[in-house]
Design a protein around this motif. Structure first.
Motif, PDB file in Angstrom:
ATOM      1  N   SER A 412       2.417   8.579   1.966  1.00 53.88           N
ATOM      2  CA  SER A 412       3.303   9.514   1.265  1.00 53.88           C
ATOM      3  C   SER A 412       3.226   9.316  -0.239  1.00 53.88           C
ATOM      4  CB  SER A 412       4.746   9.322   1.747  1.00 53.88           C
ATOM      5  OG  SER A 412       4.866   9.628   3.113  1.00 53.88           O
ATOM      6  N   ILE A 413       3.192   8.060  -0.674  1.00 53.50           N
ATOM      7  CA  ILE A 413       3.059   7.776  -2.100  1.00 53.50           C
ATOM      8  C   ILE A 413       1.723   8.309  -2.613  1.00 53.50           C
ATOM      9  CG2 ILE A 413       2.740   5.922  -3.789  1.00 53.50           C
ATOM     10  CD1 ILE A 413       5.630   6.233  -3.036  1.00 53.50           C
ATOM     11  N   ALA A 414       0.665   8.074  -1.868  1.00 48.54           N
ATOM     12  CA  ALA A 414      -0.668   8.506  -2.301  1.00 48.54           C
ATOM     13  C   ALA A 414      -0.760  10.025  -2.433  1.00 48.54           C
ATOM     14  CB  ALA A 414      -1.721   7.998  -1.319  1.00 48.54           C
ATOM     15  N   SER A 415      -0.186  10.745  -1.477  1.00 49.41           N
ATOM     16  CA  SER A 415      -0.293  12.210  -1.511  1.00 49.41           C
ATOM     17  C   SER A 415       0.635  12.843  -2.543  1.00 49.41           C
ATOM     18  CB  SER A 415       0.012  12.777  -0.120  1.00 49.41           C
ATOM     19  OG  SER A 415       1.335  12.443   0.277  1.00 49.41           O
ATOM     20  N   GLY A 416       1.763  12.177  -2.837  1.00 54.22           N
ATOM     21  CA  GLY A 416       2.711  12.778  -3.773  1.00 54.22           C
ATOM     22  C   GLY A 416       2.631  12.269  -5.187  1.00 54.22           C
ATOM     23  N   CYS A 417       2.171  11.035  -5.378  1.00 55.85           N
ATOM     24  CA  CYS A 417       2.156  10.398  -6.713  1.00 55.85           C
ATOM     25  C   CYS A 417       0.713  10.220  -7.159  1.00 55.85           C
ATOM     26  CB  CYS A 417       2.891   9.066  -6.675  1.00 55.85           C
ATOM     27  SG  CYS A 417       4.562   9.141  -5.977  1.00 55.85           S
ATOM     28  N   LYS A 418       0.076  11.299  -7.511  1.00 61.02           N
ATOM     29  CA  LYS A 418      -1.352  11.270  -7.824  1.00 61.02           C
ATOM     30  C   LYS A 418      -1.650  10.646  -9.189  1.00 61.02           C
ATOM     31  CE  LYS A 418      -2.334  15.290  -4.914  1.00 61.02           C
ATOM     32  NZ  LYS A 418      -2.999  14.514  -3.859  1.00 61.02           N
ATOM     33  N   GLU A 430       2.641  -4.577   7.503  1.00 61.16           N
ATOM     34  CA  GLU A 430       2.455  -3.303   8.192  1.00 61.16           C
ATOM     35  C   GLU A 430       1.537  -2.361   7.419  1.00 61.16           C
ATOM     36  OE1 GLU A 430       3.578  -2.648  11.267  1.00 61.16           O
ATOM     37  OE2 GLU A 430       4.188  -4.754  11.225  1.00 61.16           O
ATOM     38  N   VAL A 431       1.146  -2.755   6.224  1.00 60.00           N
ATOM     39  CA  VAL A 431       0.229  -1.930   5.422  1.00 60.00           C
ATOM     40  C   VAL A 431      -1.202  -2.297   5.793  1.00 60.00           C
ATOM     41  CG1 VAL A 431      -0.576  -1.402   3.094  1.00 60.00           C
ATOM     42  CG2 VAL A 431       1.873  -1.726   3.531  1.00 60.00           C
ATOM     43  N   GLY A 432      -1.993  -1.267   6.148  1.00 63.63           N
ATOM     44  CA  GLY A 432      -3.379  -1.508   6.545  1.00 63.63           C
ATOM     45  C   GLY A 432      -4.347  -0.538   5.903  1.00 63.63           C
ATOM     46  N   ASN A 433      -5.469  -0.340   6.550  1.00 61.52           N
ATOM     47  CA  ASN A 433      -6.528   0.504   5.993  1.00 61.52           C
ATOM     48  C   ASN A 433      -6.076   1.940   5.762  1.00 61.52           C
ATOM     49  OD1 ASN A 433      -8.518  -1.465   5.846  1.00 61.52           O
ATOM     50  ND2 ASN A 433      -9.163  -1.152   7.965  1.00 61.52           N
ATOM     51  N   LYS A 434      -5.302   2.488   6.685  1.00 59.84           N
ATOM     52  CA  LYS A 434      -4.915   3.897   6.601  1.00 59.84           C
ATOM     53  C   LYS A 434      -4.226   4.218   5.268  1.00 59.84           C
ATOM     54  CE  LYS A 434      -2.002   7.366   8.882  1.00 59.84           C
ATOM     55  NZ  LYS A 434      -1.033   7.598   9.994  1.00 59.84           N
ATOM     56  N   GLY A 435      -3.262   3.398   4.881  1.00 60.28           N
ATOM     57  CA  GLY A 435      -2.538   3.656   3.639  1.00 60.28           C
ATOM     58  C   GLY A 435      -3.416   3.505   2.406  1.00 60.28           C
ATOM     59  N   VAL A 439      -4.789   6.106  -0.639  1.00 62.63           N
ATOM     60  CA  VAL A 439      -4.711   5.854  -2.088  1.00 62.63           C
ATOM     61  C   VAL A 439      -6.056   6.126  -2.743  1.00 62.63           C
ATOM     62  CG1 VAL A 439      -4.398   4.044  -3.830  1.00 62.63           C
ATOM     63  CG2 VAL A 439      -2.819   4.187  -1.898  1.00 62.63           C
ATOM     64  N   GLY A 440      -7.131   5.639  -2.150  1.00 63.72           N
ATOM     65  CA  GLY A 440      -8.466   5.867  -2.707  1.00 63.72           C
ATOM     66  C   GLY A 440      -8.836   7.332  -2.775  1.00 63.72           C
ATOM     67  N   GLU A 441      -8.379   8.108  -1.800  1.00 61.32           N
ATOM     68  CA  GLU A 441      -8.720   9.528  -1.747  1.00 61.32           C
ATOM     69  C   GLU A 441      -7.885  10.376  -2.699  1.00 61.32           C
ATOM     70  OE1 GLU A 441     -10.140   9.613   2.965  1.00 61.32           O
ATOM     71  OE2 GLU A 441      -8.146  10.362   2.374  1.00 61.32           O
ATOM     72  N   ASN A 442      -6.686   9.920  -3.046  1.00 60.35           N
ATOM     73  CA  ASN A 442      -5.768  10.762  -3.821  1.00 60.35           C
ATOM     74  C   ASN A 442      -5.466  10.261  -5.232  1.00 60.35           C
ATOM     75  OD1 ASN A 442      -4.615  12.916  -1.779  1.00 60.35           O
ATOM     76  ND2 ASN A 442      -4.650  10.970  -0.662  1.00 60.35           N
ATOM     77  N   GLU A 460     -12.951  -1.105   5.091  1.00 60.88           N
ATOM     78  CA  GLU A 460     -12.794   0.353   5.063  1.00 60.88           C
ATOM     79  C   GLU A 460     -11.906   0.790   3.896  1.00 60.88           C
ATOM     80  OE1 GLU A 460     -10.853   3.947   7.805  1.00 60.88           O
ATOM     81  OE2 GLU A 460     -11.124   1.932   8.653  1.00 60.88           O
ATOM     82  N   ALA A 461     -10.857   0.039   3.641  1.00 64.74           N
ATOM     83  CA  ALA A 461      -9.940   0.380   2.550  1.00 64.74           C
ATOM     84  C   ALA A 461     -10.641   0.261   1.190  1.00 64.74           C
ATOM     85  CB  ALA A 461      -8.715  -0.527   2.597  1.00 64.74           C
ATOM     86  N   LEU A 462     -11.377  -0.840   0.983  1.00 66.59           N
ATOM     87  CA  LEU A 462     -12.035  -1.036  -0.317  1.00 66.59           C
ATOM     88  C   LEU A 462     -13.191  -0.069  -0.523  1.00 66.59           C
ATOM     89  CD1 LEU A 462     -12.067  -4.815  -1.208  1.00 66.59           C
ATOM     90  CD2 LEU A 462     -10.364  -3.062  -1.618  1.00 66.59           C
ATOM     91  N   ILE A 463     -13.841   0.350   0.547  1.00 68.45           N
ATOM     92  CA  ILE A 463     -14.903   1.359   0.395  1.00 68.45           C
ATOM     93  C   ILE A 463     -14.306   2.658  -0.146  1.00 68.45           C
ATOM     94  CG2 ILE A 463     -16.507   2.821   1.688  1.00 68.45           C
ATOM     95  CD1 ILE A 463     -17.014   0.385   3.528  1.00 68.45           C
ATOM     96  N   ALA A 464     -13.141   3.046   0.365  1.00 69.87           N
ATOM     97  CA  ALA A 464     -12.482   4.255  -0.135  1.00 69.87           C
ATOM     98  C   ALA A 464     -12.034   4.083  -1.587  1.00 69.87           C
ATOM     99  CB  ALA A 464     -11.281   4.595   0.746  1.00 69.87           C
ATOM    100  N   ILE A 465     -11.547   2.909  -1.921  1.00 72.34           N
ATOM    101  CA  ILE A 465     -11.127   2.645  -3.305  1.00 72.34           C
ATOM    102  C   ILE A 465     -12.334   2.699  -4.232  1.00 72.34           C
ATOM    103  CG2 ILE A 465     -10.233   0.887  -4.869  1.00 72.34           C
ATOM    104  CD1 ILE A 465      -8.027   2.142  -3.275  1.00 72.34           C
ATOM    105  N   GLY A 466     -13.430   2.091  -3.834  1.00 74.48           N
ATOM    106  CA  GLY A 466     -14.633   2.099  -4.665  1.00 74.48           C
ATOM    107  C   GLY A 466     -15.185   3.492  -4.889  1.00 74.48           C
TER     108      GLY A 466
END
Length: 604
Positions: A412-418, A430-435, A439-442, A460-466
């Motif tokens: 929710s933060i990623a999609s709303g706080c660009k 409870e925070v994992g790759n999905k969240g 963030v990396g996408e938005n 997977e998370a760091l690949i999206a961030i990179g």
């Protein structure tokens, strides 16, 4: 014409001084001063600030600096800092100290080189500051334990233009502080943290003397300062804008006096365990200009206080609530509704504040730019969902030990706080790759990411961030699912990276180090501790390309040997600190760079 000095023959002194004053760093000014003797002289005349740490013969050093930089207006002396002098300068200073006379209390000529005395500024040095820097406006004396009322009075008699005085940790008495009030009629900023020798008598005298100009006052751990001093502040200092108090002896009466007598108060920071709702309600009723409020370790006051703040302090921009156990969602909701311009909120260890209170912030405080939630076990995902919907300008989010916050909240933060630029998460299991993928996408402006001990976050998370962000700062210590693939993605996608902490990553190896060397040439600080797969080979690849490296931590890395430590020392011209086991430092390396090597374990 070749060989002709056009600059020095054309530009007047005033213009060169103006150019020097516009340089934005000390290193640039120092470089310009080496051009020629004229520029050296003009740079010394234009220097306005000096910072001095603990050093041998500090009194002589102050006198020498006063001769070289006569127009200094800001002097910062901090005896917590160890600043070894270069060999050449140390020799000149010793010679100067021998030429100068130092007298002990019995009038005999004495040396300062006995014990710790040689590293402490004394009244003689303080007198030299006053006599040598007569134009001084800002003076900071941090933990200068040897100065007394005599030295402080000497400063005040010579430096009547003083506007800011910091005496943190100095055992100054009432006579010295009273002298400040007597002579320094332009004083605006005063810090008296840990000045244990002060009583109400001295502070009241200062307040009366500087009543018209004093705008900022800080008092902490001064056991003899009571409500009487604050009543004097409220009666005389009508221009006060900033007040910071940390005391077990201040009660409602003192805080109320300031609230009612200082209508321009903008910043109030309180750690006063004996202050109750009565005082905070007075703040809400009287301090209509309040913009920053920080409340620490309050065990008495309740939601009544925050309701009064929300009702009266409409200009509030920043609120910090730290270990305030009796506050609940009701109080935070009152602030949200009444202070809709809030931009900064920190909730730390307030165990009765939950999801509903943060929902109110998300619905009402649309200008929120920074949010910190620390040890908030009752705040769940839906709170951050509301923040994501309503706070489009959020730029920084800090989460520590928030057990009920997970991927849905981060999405929710990623999609709303660009516009998010900083995301720090620690021990939120409870925070994992999905969240983080969201963030990396938005969040394309993200520059600072810290995911400490989030053990559900992986490659997977760091690949999206990179692929989506250009990080400057990355900390993934303790995220044991991250390996070479994630760090390689960062190396290829974040060429501006300057800080990296990959400690306790058991699956990280030399391939990632080689990619970091190729892709992140601006790296200055790297933490590799407890990385069992990294060897001398990977370390050599890293330091051969990251030539700007300044710090390197590599304890408990069994693959890094004496040769690897030597490689770091020889390859990095700007290295300032290396943290490693003692037994991995060869005698040759120790001789070459002993001053920059730190040891976590002396013997293993």
């Amino acid at each position: 014409m070749r060989g002709h000095d056009w600059i020095n023959s054309t530009l007047p002194d005033e213009l060169i001084v103006e150019i020097l004053c516009r340089l934005d760093s000390k290193s640039s000014r120092d470089a310009c001063s080496l051009v020629c003797k004229r520029w050296l002289r003009l740079e010394r005349l234009s220097r306005e600030s000096l910072r001095i740490g603990a050093s041998g013969s500090p009194n002589a050093l102050v006198k020498l600096l006063a001769r070289r930089f006569p127009n200094v207006r800001n002097v910062f002396i901090d005896e917590r800092l160890s600043v070894p002098l270069p060999v050449q300068f140390r020799g000149r200073l010793t010679e100067y100290a021998l030429e100068s006379e130092f007298y002990s209390e019995n009038g005999e000529t004495g040396s300062e080189d006995n014990g710790t005395q040689s590293f402490c500024l004394s009244d003689a040095g303080l007198t030299a500051v006053g006599e040598g820097f007569s134009k001084i406006e800002t003076l900071s004396l941090i933990w200068c334990s040897n100065i007394t009322n005599v030295g402080l009075r000497s400063i005040t008699e010579h430096c009547k233009s003083l506007k800011a005085l910091d005496l943190q940790g100095c055992y100054i008495g009432d006579q010295g502080i009273a002298a400040v009030g007597e002579f320094c009629k332009q004083l605006e900023d005063l810090n008296l943290r840990f000045c244990e020798g002060l009583t109400d008598s001295g502070l009241v005298s200062l307040v009366v003397g500087c009543a018209k100009t004093l705008k900022s006052l800080g008092v902490a751990a001064c056991a003899k300062i009571t409500d009487k001093s604050l009543e004097a502040v409220g009666s005389h200092c009508t221009s006060l804008e900033i007040l910071s108090l940390d005391s077990e002896f201040i009660r409602d009466k003192g805080v109320l006096a300031v609230a009612q007598g200082c209508p321009l108060l903008k910043t109030l920071k309180l750690q006063c365990v004996n202050v109750s709702d009565e005082a905070l309600q007075g703040v809400g009723n009287s301090c209509l200009s309040l913009e920053i409020l920080a409340l620490y370790s309050f065990q008495i006051f309740t939601d009544k206080s925050l309701c009064a703040i929300g009702k009266g302090c409409k200009r509030l921009k920043s609120l910090t609530l730290n270990d305030c156990n009796f506050l609940s969602d009701k109080g935070l909701e009152a602030v949200a509704v009444g202070c809709s311009g809030l931009t900064h909120l920190e909730v730390n260890g307030c165990h009765n504040i939950g999801t509903f209170g943060l929902e109110s912030i998300g619905r009402s405080c649309t200008q929120l730019s920074e949010l910190a939630l620390l040890y908030c076990q009752r705040i769940g995902n839906y709170a951050l969902c509301e923040i994501g919907k309503g706070c489009k300008f959020l730029q920084a989010l800090h989460l520590v030990d928030c057990a009920s916050i997970g991927d849905d909240a981060i999405c929710s933060i990623a999609s709303g706080c660009k516009n998010l630029k900083k995301l720090h998460i620690r021990r939120c299991y409870e925070v994992g790759n999905k969240g983080i993928v969201a963030v990396g996408e938005n969040c394309k402006f993200l520059a600072d990411l810290s995911l400490r001990f989030c053990d559900r976050v992986g490659d997977e998370a760091l690949i999206a961030i990179g692929q989506g962000c250009s990080l400057h700062h990355l900390n993934v210590s303790g995220c044991h699912h991250i390996g070479d693939a994630g760090i390689i993605a960062i190396a290829r996608g974040c060429p501006q990276l300057s800080y990296l902490d990959v400690s306790v990553l058991q699956n990280l190896g030399d391939m990632a180090m080689a990619e970091l060397g190729e892709g992140c040439p601006l790296l200055k600080d790297v933490v590799l501790s407890h990385c069992r797969q990294i060897t001398d080979v990977g370390l050599s690849y890293l330091v051969s390309k990251c030539t700007l490296l300044e710090t390197c931590h590599m304890v408990y890395c069994p693959g890094i040997t004496t040769a690897g430590v030597a490689t770091v020392i020889t390859s990095c011209a700007y290295i300032k600190k290396v943290l490693v086991e003692k037994w991995k430092v060869s005698p040759r390396t120790k001789r070459r760079a002993g001053s920059i090597i730190s040891y976590l374990c002396v013997d293993l």
